[in-house]
Design a protein around this motif. Structure first.
Motif, PDB file in Angstrom:
ATOM      1  N   LEU A  90       0.870  -1.227   0.105  1.00 19.00           N
ATOM      2  CA  LEU A  90      -0.044  -0.072  -0.041  1.00 19.00           C
ATOM      3  C   LEU A  90       0.880   1.181  -0.003  1.00 19.00           C
ATOM      4  N   ARG A 119      -6.974   8.292   9.022  1.00 13.67           N
ATOM      5  CA  ARG A 119      -7.420   8.135  10.621  1.00 13.67           C
ATOM      6  C   ARG A 119      -9.118   7.844  10.672  1.00 13.67           C
ATOM      7  N   PHE A 156     -10.886   6.722   8.282  1.00 12.83           N
ATOM      8  CA  PHE A 156     -11.074   5.318   7.625  1.00 12.83           C
ATOM      9  C   PHE A 156     -10.865   4.079   8.620  1.00 12.83           C
ATOM     10  N   GLY A 157     -10.025   4.351   9.636  1.00  9.95           N
ATOM     11  CA  GLY A 157      -9.945   3.340  10.654  1.00  9.95           C
ATOM     12  C   GLY A 157      -8.582   2.907  10.887  1.00  9.95           C
ATOM     13  N   ARG A 167      -0.042   2.755  12.491  1.00  8.49           N
ATOM     14  CA  ARG A 167       0.123   2.036  11.216  1.00  8.49           C
ATOM     15  C   ARG A 167       0.281   3.270  10.168  1.00  8.49           C
ATOM     16  N   LEU A 213     -14.296  10.805  16.498  1.00  9.31           N
ATOM     17  CA  LEU A 213     -13.393  11.475  16.237  1.00  9.31           C
ATOM     18  C   LEU A 213     -13.084  12.591  17.166  1.00  9.31           C
ATOM     19  N   GLU A 253      -7.829   6.088  21.292  1.00 10.56           N
ATOM     20  CA  GLU A 253      -7.882   6.468  19.818  1.00 10.56           C
ATOM     21  C   GLU A 253      -8.020   5.424  18.908  1.00 10.56           C
ATOM     22  N   ASP A 254      -6.783   4.632  19.041  1.00 12.69           N
ATOM     23  CA  ASP A 254      -6.634   3.355  17.863  1.00 12.69           C
ATOM     24  C   ASP A 254      -7.781   2.595  17.950  1.00 12.69           C
ATOM     25  N   ALA A 261     -10.423   4.145  15.957  1.00 14.71           N
ATOM     26  CA  ALA A 261     -10.094   3.979  14.684  1.00 14.71           C
ATOM     27  C   ALA A 261     -10.596   2.580  14.086  1.00 14.71           C
ATOM     28  N   ALA A 262     -10.032   1.673  14.834  1.00 14.13           N
ATOM     29  CA  ALA A 262     -10.420   0.388  14.261  1.00 14.13           C
ATOM     30  C   ALA A 262     -11.728  -0.036  14.162  1.00 14.13           C
ATOM     31  N   ARG A 307     -13.935   2.184  13.470  1.00 17.43           N
ATOM     32  CA  ARG A 307     -14.247   2.749  12.329  1.00 17.43           C
ATOM     33  C   ARG A 307     -14.193   2.165  11.114  1.00 17.43           C
ATOM     34  N   GLY A 308     -12.965   1.618  11.043  1.00 19.14           N
ATOM     35  CA  GLY A 308     -12.605   0.847   9.976  1.00 19.14           C
ATOM     36  C   GLY A 308     -13.587  -0.357   9.573  1.00 19.14           C
ATOM     37  N   LEU A 347      -6.743   0.063   2.667  1.00 12.99           N
ATOM     38  CA  LEU A 347      -6.172   0.398   4.269  1.00 12.99           C
ATOM     39  C   LEU A 347      -6.907  -0.692   4.911  1.00 12.99           C
ATOM     40  N   ALA A 348      -8.000  -1.364   4.313  1.00 11.83           N
ATOM     41  CA  ALA A 348      -8.640  -2.555   5.100  1.00 11.83           C
ATOM     42  C   ALA A 348      -7.888  -3.707   4.697  1.00 11.83           C
TER      43      ALA A 348
END
Lengths: 833, 208
Positions: free
Chosen positions: A11, A296, A298-299, A304, B44, B64-65, B68-69, B71-72, B100-101
């Motif tokens: 990526l 961020r 988008f997760g 990372r 957010l 936070e992370d 984020a996970a 949301r992903g 990204l996924a």
């Protein structure tokens, strides 16, 4: 590597490839690749120059190692050398009478085995002092080569027969150059060279004959070291093993300076690339605030994303390192070919090491200077997707910046090798940076005053500069750094090339005559005057062994350094001079007044090697007679001047009563060289040494080195230019918004253009002034402290700085803002939203 | 929220539940706290007090992370200013969250989504070469490409003219229906609110 990590790597690469559209990635790639190219080319060339010098020195030995003894050498030595894959050759040298048409002369006979010399080359001619060419192989069986002096003394021509012991040999060539011998000018007997196979037939090798037997060995360093370790404990009485001595000091001086200049150019390229990387990646980070926040959102976790961006920086650094490494390799290939040709060397295949170093340097520059940018990016909150005004929190980037600077310092120390050069450049740049910052702030102050006295359009430009205070300061610093590199390299290069040009004047002596007896001084001076050398200077010369320094007896084995041991063992050539020669400079103490007695002046290099200080008393043994005096001065000698020079000299009269011979150097036009046969015929004991070939070699070498310097110079120049482009590009987004506002408020395209031109002109003049000031100071420092060259302050540098600064910044700045004026203001304002 | 020394309550006493598959419009004038609410729902932003639960998970119990996970795994976003990356083509923009996924078929799925929003022939164009409506359609393709269970939209028609805005609303609701996602849309556009199953009105940081 886990699947997810691998996926991220892919990526990152895809994102990097997509980044290609944004101009900054391309500029960064070009800047870093150029810096790496210059770095690797210099590393390659420096390696090879060192190698060439070592091989030059080897040529004087005719091998890498020489084993010598006064009795035939044990064949076990040769067998062992062969077993280790080393090349071997043998010689036997002795004095014997050679008989020719006009009688018999004592000659130095050398009988050599096939393969001799293993290093360097013999050169032969068809007539004494005639044009020569490299020899192939050795004289065949029943044949001999004689040198010009033996040919003259015996009235031998090619095709004649010379008798050696019980054997008649056909003279098939005149031996004009034998490098093994040039290491020792005092191998005074005329030379006769035969094949080893003919030695037995002469009947000259008998029990008790005084013969020097030598085994020559050459090959890869590891095998040599192994052989040396094996052979050293097995050496018998009267046998010794010699490696390369410090040869060709004049060549070493020139190459040392060239190497330092090349080092400087590469050093600047690295500093510039680092500065460019810093600016470009800062803008890169700024342009990626949105992307970071979006990803961020988008997760993606922060860790990372940092990995993703670092992988991109690393990819970019590796790509730049690869490109630069390949370019550097090609450039050095050309340069080395140029140099190898003049040095008459077969260069070893280049190693991959500099290539690896280039890759590493590219990677380090981009990643290290990507860190501060990364640090900023990592502070961007994800909420920015909803609220565009949110930037990164005011973060502490000091640590990241310090880390980047530490990496740069490491690179510089590695590249400079020479700590002093590195320190001067880094110190100079830091000092110049601070001074420039203050100077720019001071220069910006009157801009507002000036602006209000100008028409609206230029006023707009000047006020924009003034308003951005610190940002303008930084931009001027970046621009002047680029300009500084251009000016500095041009100035120092000018000094260096000028010094080289002057080094071998057109009237430099091309012949040395040695072994002139005191009663021959007047007639030979007259003969020389009659052949176009009106004021030849003949120097007395006495050979003496140094027996004590400041009362302490000299024991060669007490010196740890091989060169010092060698110097302490051999005999010095001592001379007497009234005045300091033009190419000598007293570096400590004082030159003597008329009438001084029992004093010496010593060359500073040898004084340092042997630990001789001012005030030390030196004792010499000159052929059994004592000679002593106190050291009252040390001299720096230009060994590359091709004039007669001595390590140790005393005042006139100090050699009285000692067995002296005389030496002189003079210039003879090549077309008249054949008259030398007349000189040698009239005074057969005199030896004439031809240094024309060596000088031609030196001249060619200097020309080639100049060319090498220019090539590397061009690289640094290109990097300097790109830094300026980067500095102007870095503000493109803000400029677009600014122009959008001006246009929206009713400024015509014409007004905007004039405002921009005024701004760039002012930027260029400011940068030019700062760069010129810094370049003058640094050029002086470098010439004085590093290159030891005369340097005259050149007011033209100010003119050049201002003119080049104005022209370049105006041109590049307007080019970098092309399209911004024509773009509809709405687009600029919307993008900047 | 604290501004200097003064406490400023942007949202207070706002409590509601949205069921799976529901479409909810959050209405309110400028400064009513709509965007702040959306930021909180997406994790957010963090509130000084209070909680947001998504499928039973307390968003602010995660770091936070962790948010984020989350949301992903299940959220999609549509923004007023589109938030397309200007240097990427339409296709690359849609591919980004898929890549990204770690989706192996990111390109195919992105192509299919672009075709679904009627932009199959514009996939190589960059945002600057697309009209506002087209850009928002790319953004819709991007949001739905990851098959989100919750779609959060912030003034999706705010930067568009009424005619284009209406088309975008149709498309968004159609896509939402096809995928069976939950939709929360923040807007001050009554036309959009009227098309949603439920309307919440924010006034001065409170539900009216």
């Amino acid at each position: 590597m886990t699947g997810a990590r691998l996926n991220d790597l892919r990526l990152a690469l895809r994102l990097l490839v997509r980044e290609w559209r944004g101009g900054e990635v391309r500029i960064l790639l070009a800047v870093v690749a150029l810096a790496v190219a210059s770095l690797t080319a210099v590393a390659f060339v420096a390696d090879r120059v060192r190698l060439s010098l070592a091989q030059e020195a080897d040529a004087l030995l005719a091998a890498d190692l020489v084993l010598s003894g006064d009795r035939p050498l044990d064949p076990a030595f040769q067998a062992e050398a062969r077993r280790r894959g080393l090349a071997v050759a043998r010689s036997a040298t002795f004095l014997s009478m050679a008989q020719g048409p006009s009688g018999a002369v004592l000659a130095g006979i050398k009988a050599a085995s096939p393969g001799y010399p293993l290093r360097g080359r013999l050169r032969v001619a068809d007539a004494p002092y005639g044009p020569d060419r490299p020899a192939t192989g050795l004289p065949g069986p029943g044949r001999a080569w004689v040198d010009a002096r033996l040919a003259t003394e015996l009235r031998l021509r090619v095709g004649d027969t010379v008798r050696l012991g019980a054997r008649d040999l056909a003279v098939t060539a005149i031996l004009s150059h034998e490098s093994e011998r040039s290491g020792n000018f005092m191998a005074l007997a005329p030379r006769l060279l035969v094949a080893e196979a003919d030695l037995a037939g002469t009947g000259l090798v008998q029990e008790g004959s005084r013969i020097a037997w030598r085994l020559f060995v050459a090959g890869p360093p590891e095998a040599l070291a192994g052989f040396r370790a094996w052979a050293t404990p097995r050496l018998g009485r009267g046998q010794k093993l010699e490696g390369l001595a410090d040869a060709r000091p004049e060549l070493r001086q020139v190459l040392d300076k060239a190497e330092r200049y090349l080092g400087l150019a590469a050093l600047l390229a690295v500093v510039l690339a680092a500065a460019a990387a810093q600016m470009i990646l800062r803008r890169y980070a700024q342009r990626h605030f949105d992307q970071f926040a979006l990803l961020r959102c988008f997760g993606a976790s922060r860790a990372r994303l940092i990995r993703l961006y670092l992988a991109q920086f690393a990819g970019l650094g590796l790509a730049a390192g690869l490109l630069g490494g390949v370019a550097g390799f090609l450039v050095q290939w050309g340069l080395a070919a140029l140099l190898a040709d003049v040095l008459r060397l077969d260069l070893a295949a280049p190693s991959w090491r500099p290539f690896g170093l280039g890759l590493g340097a590219g990677l380090l520059i981009v990643v290290a200077f990507g860190l501060p940018a990364m640090r900023r990016l990592a502070e961007v909150p994800a909420l920015r997707v909803l609220r565009r005004d949110l930037g990164p929190a005011r973060s502490r980037q000091v640590l990241a910046q310090l880390l980047a600077l530490a990496v740069l310092a490491g690179l510089l120390v590695w590249q400079a090798g020479d700590l002093r050069l590195g320190a001067i450049v880094v110190g100079g740049l830091v000092a110049a940076g601070l001074a420039a910052g203050l100077a720019i702030r001071a220069l910006l102050a009157p801009l507002a005053w000036l602006a209000h006295r100008l028409p609206p359009a230029p006023r707009l430009g000047l006020l924009a500069l003034r308003r951005r205070g610190w940002e303008t300061t930084l931009q001027v610093m970046a621009l002047s750094l680029g300009l500084l590199a251009l000016l500095l390299l041009t100035l120092v290069r000018g000094d260096l090339l000028a010094a080289w040009r002057d080094k071998i004047p057109a009237d430099a002596p091309n012949r040395f005559a040695i072994n002139i007896q005191p009663d021959q001084v007047a007639p030979i001076r007259a003969w020389l005057a009659g052949h176009g050398v009106p004021d030849a200077e003949l120097y007395p010369m006495v050979r003496g062994r140094l027996t004590a320094i400041a009362g302490r007896p000299v024991a060669p084995e007490a010196f740890p350094e091989e060169r010092a041991r060698h110097l302490a063992e051999r005999e010095f050539n001592l001379s007497a001079l009234a005045a300091l020669p033009a190419d000598n400079v007293v570096s400590a103490g004082r030159w003597w007044q008329a009438g001084a007695r029992n004093v010496f002046s010593v060359e500073e290099g040898i004084a340092k090697t042997l630990g001789i200080r001012l005030g030390d008393r030196l004792d010499f043994d000159a052929g059994g007679l004592p000679l002593s005096g106190v050291v009252t001065s040390l001299r720096k000698v230009e060994w590359d001047s091709f004039r007669v020079n001595f390590f140790v000299v005393g005042p006139p009269g100090s050699l009285a009563g000692l067995p002296a011979s005389y030496i002189t150097a003079f210039r003879l036009a090549p077309a008249r060289a054949t008259v030398l046969a007349e000189l040698v015929a009239a005074w057969p004991n005199v030896t004439v040494i031809d240094v024309d070939a060596v000088m031609t070699e030196m001249r060619t070498l200097m020309d080639r080195i100049s060319l090498a310097v220019q090539v590397v110079f061009l690289f640094s120049l290109a990097v300097g230019l790109l830094v300026m482009v980067a500095a102007l590009y870095a503000r493109r987004d803000e400029r677009a918004r600014e122009i959008g506002v001006w246009r929206a408020l009713g400024a015509s395209a014409h007004t905007v253009r004039i405002a921009l031109a005024t701004e760039f002109a002012a930027l260029g003049l400011l940068s030019g002034a700062v760069a010129a000031g810094a370049a003058s100071a640094l050029a002086w420092l470098l010439a004085e402290r590093v290159f030891e060259l005369p340097h005259a302050a050149d007011p033209a540098v100010w003119l050049a700085g201002l003119a080049v600064g104005l022209a370049l910044v105006l041109a590049v700045g307007l080019a970098a803002s092309r399209g911004l004026v024509a773009a509809p203001p709405m687009a600029a304002l919307r993008d900047a939203d | 929220m604290w501004l200097g020394e003064e406490r400023l309550d942007i949202l207070a006493g706002v409590s509601f539940t949205v069921n799976s598959g529901e479409t909810v419009a959050v209405l309110g004038s400028s400064g009513s706290g709509k965007s702040t609410l959306l930021g909180l729902l997406a994790g957010l932003d963090t509130p000084s007090t209070g909680s947001v639960r998504v499928d039973g998970t307390d968003l602010f119990g995660l770091d936070e992370d962790g948010r984020a996970a989350l949301r992903g795994r299940g959220m999609g976003f549509v923004f007023q200013a589109f938030q397309l990356l200007p240097d990427l083509s339409a296709l690359d923009n849609v591919m980004l969250p898929l890549e990204l996924a770690g989706a192996a078929d990111a390109r195919e799925r992105a192509r299919a989504q672009l075709a679904r929003v009627g932009l199959a022939r514009r996939e190589r164009h960059r945002p600057g070469q697309l009209s506002g409506g087209e850009q928002q359609r790319v953004a819709l393709a991007r949001a739905f490409a990851v098959a989100p269970r919750l779609l959060l939209a912030d003034e999706p028609t705010g930067n568009l003219d009424p005619h284009t805005g209406a088309q975008i609303i149709d498309l968004m609701l159609d896509l939402n229906r096809e995928q069976g996602a939950t939709l929360i849309v923040v807007s001050h556009d009554p036309a959009l609110a009227a098309r949603c199953g439920r309307q919440l009105r924010l006034e001065g940081g409170r539900l009216a």
